[in-house]
Motif scaffolding. Sequence first.
Motif, PDB file in Angstrom:
ATOM      1  N   GLY A 175       0.360  11.902   2.108  1.00  0.00           N
ATOM      2  CA  GLY A 175       0.194  12.580   0.824  1.00  0.00           C
ATOM      3  C   GLY A 175       1.441  12.374  -0.028  1.00  0.00           C
ATOM      4  N   ASN A 176       2.060  13.480  -0.455  1.00  0.00           N
ATOM      5  CA  ASN A 176       3.282  13.363  -1.267  1.00  0.00           C
ATOM      6  C   ASN A 176       4.550  13.241  -0.423  1.00  0.00           C
ATOM      7  OD1 ASN A 176       2.009  13.440  -3.740  1.00  0.00           O
ATOM      8  ND2 ASN A 176       1.901  15.684  -3.709  1.00  0.00           N
ATOM      9  N   LYS A 181      -5.209   9.954   6.427  1.00  0.00           N
ATOM     10  CA  LYS A 181      -4.187  10.852   6.984  1.00  0.00           C
ATOM     11  C   LYS A 181      -2.782  10.335   6.702  1.00  0.00           C
ATOM     12  CE  LYS A 181      -7.114  12.409  10.766  1.00  0.00           C
ATOM     13  NZ  LYS A 181      -7.396  12.218  12.184  1.00  0.00           N
ATOM     14  N   GLY A 182      -2.670   9.280   5.919  1.00  0.00           N
ATOM     15  CA  GLY A 182      -1.351   8.726   5.606  1.00  0.00           C
ATOM     16  C   GLY A 182      -1.157   7.383   6.279  1.00  0.00           C
ATOM     17  N   GLN A 183       0.005   6.801   6.044  1.00  0.00           N
ATOM     18  CA  GLN A 183       0.277   5.494   6.628  1.00  0.00           C
ATOM     19  C   GLN A 183       1.721   5.389   7.107  1.00  0.00           C
ATOM     20  OE1 GLN A 183      -0.282   2.428   3.721  1.00  0.00           O
ATOM     21  NE2 GLN A 183       0.175   3.765   2.008  1.00  0.00           N
ATOM     22  N   THR A 239       0.829  -1.208   0.000  1.00  0.00           N
ATOM     23  CA  THR A 239       0.000   0.000   0.000  1.00  0.00           C
ATOM     24  C   THR A 239       0.867   1.264   0.000  1.00  0.00           C
ATOM     25  OG1 THR A 239      -0.150  -0.078   2.398  1.00  0.00           O
ATOM     26  CG2 THR A 239      -1.972  -1.091   1.168  1.00  0.00           C
ATOM     27  N   PHE A 240       2.171   1.096   0.289  1.00  0.00           N
ATOM     28  CA  PHE A 240       3.088   2.245   0.291  1.00  0.00           C
ATOM     29  C   PHE A 240       3.655   2.469  -1.121  1.00  0.00           C
ATOM     30  CE2 PHE A 240       2.976   1.132   4.722  1.00  0.00           C
ATOM     31  CZ  PHE A 240       3.218   2.313   5.401  1.00  0.00           C
ATOM     32  N   ALA A 241       4.235   3.658  -1.329  1.00  0.00           N
ATOM     33  CA  ALA A 241       4.885   3.951  -2.614  1.00  0.00           C
ATOM     34  C   ALA A 241       6.030   2.954  -2.839  1.00  0.00           C
ATOM     35  CB  ALA A 241       5.437   5.374  -2.575  1.00  0.00           C
TER      36      ALA A 241
END
Length: 261
Positions: free
Chosen positions: A192-193, A176-178, A39-41
Motif C-alpha cells: 500500500g503506502n 498484498k504488496g510487492q 512496478t515499484f514506486a
Amino acid sequence: LAGSIGEMSRYTLSKFYRNIDPKLTRIFIVEAAERILGTFAPELSSKATRELEKLGVQVWTSSMVSDVDADGVQIGRERIEAATVLWAAGIKASDLGRMMGVETDRSDRIVVENDLSLPGHPEVFAGGDQACFMLENGATLPGIAPVAMQEGNAIGKTILNDIKGKPRKPFKYRDKGQMATIGRNKAIVEIGNLKINGAFAWFTWLLVHIYYLSTFRHRVFVLMQWAWSYFTFGYGARLIVNRDWRIYREKKQGCDDDSSS
Ligand SMILES: Cc1cc2nc3c(=O)[nH]c(=O)nc-3n(C[C@H](O)[C@H](O)[C@H](O)COP(=O)(O)OP(=O)(O)OC[C@H]3O[C@@H](n4cnc5c(N)ncnc54)[C@H](O)[C@@H]3O)c2cc1C
C-alpha cells in the motif's frame, strides 16, 4: 539476479583464485524501460539502483537490446562485450494452451473467464502462470507467486461450491504488496503506502517467504539452509556440478585441438 552475481563475485569467489580477480567482474543490467523494477514506486526503484551500484552492477536504463551474439550484446549503436549473457525479459507459459486450440495471449497463457474456467468449458480451469486473467481495466494479472496462490485457492473453492450446488463467484485478486531482494540485507518492500528498504525490508522478505512455505518441516529446513548460506556467504556457489550450459565454440580450420570455450 544481478545483485546475487555481484555478491558472488565480490564476496563468495573473491578469495579462491590466484590468477584472476573475480571482483573485477563487470555486471550490467540492460533495461528497456526508464527505470528498473518498474512496478515499484520510483523512490524504491532508485534505492534499488543505488544498492546494485554499490555491488558493482552498472544499470543501463532506456536501453533496448537489439542483438545478442556469442561475444556480446548490442544496444543500438553501443556494444557490451560479454561471454556470459543472461536473458530475463519475461516468461512464457507451457505449450499446453496452444495444443488445446483455446485462445491464448502473446505469452501463450490461456485466456480465462472471470471464474478462471475456460470459455465454453466451465469444468476446466487454468490458474497461475498458465492463465491470462483479464482485469476490468484491460490489464492482465502478472505471472507471480501471489497470483498463482490466490487463483489456486479460488479454483478449489469454486469446485467445492459446484459440488454443494452453490453459485460461482468471480475471482478477485487481492494485491498484498510487492517485494524484491537485491542482496544480503538489501531489499525493497511496498505494501500500500508503506515503502521500506534496506535490512528491515530484507528481513520482512525473508519472514514472508518462510511463512508461505507449505509445512513446518519445510519452513525449518529452508530457514536452516538460508542461515547457513548467510553465515558462510554461500560458499557452495563455488561448485559447478552441471556443465550442460557451457558453450563450446566450433574449432576453426587449421587450429590445433584446443577445444576450450
Ligand atoms: C527464476 C524465477 C524467479 C521468480 N521469482 C519470483 C518472486 O520473487 N516472486 C514472485 O511472486 N514470483 C516469482 N516467480 C514467479 C513464480 O515462481 C510463478 O509465478 C509461480 O511459481 C507460478 O505458479 P504455478 O503453480 O502457476 O506454476 P509453477 O510453480 O511453475 O508450477 C507448475 C508445475 O506444473 C508442472 N507442469 C508443467 N507442464 C506440465 C504438464 N504438461 N503436465 C503436468 N505437469 C506439468 C511443472 O513441472 C511445475 O511443477 C519467479 C519465477 C522464476 C522462473
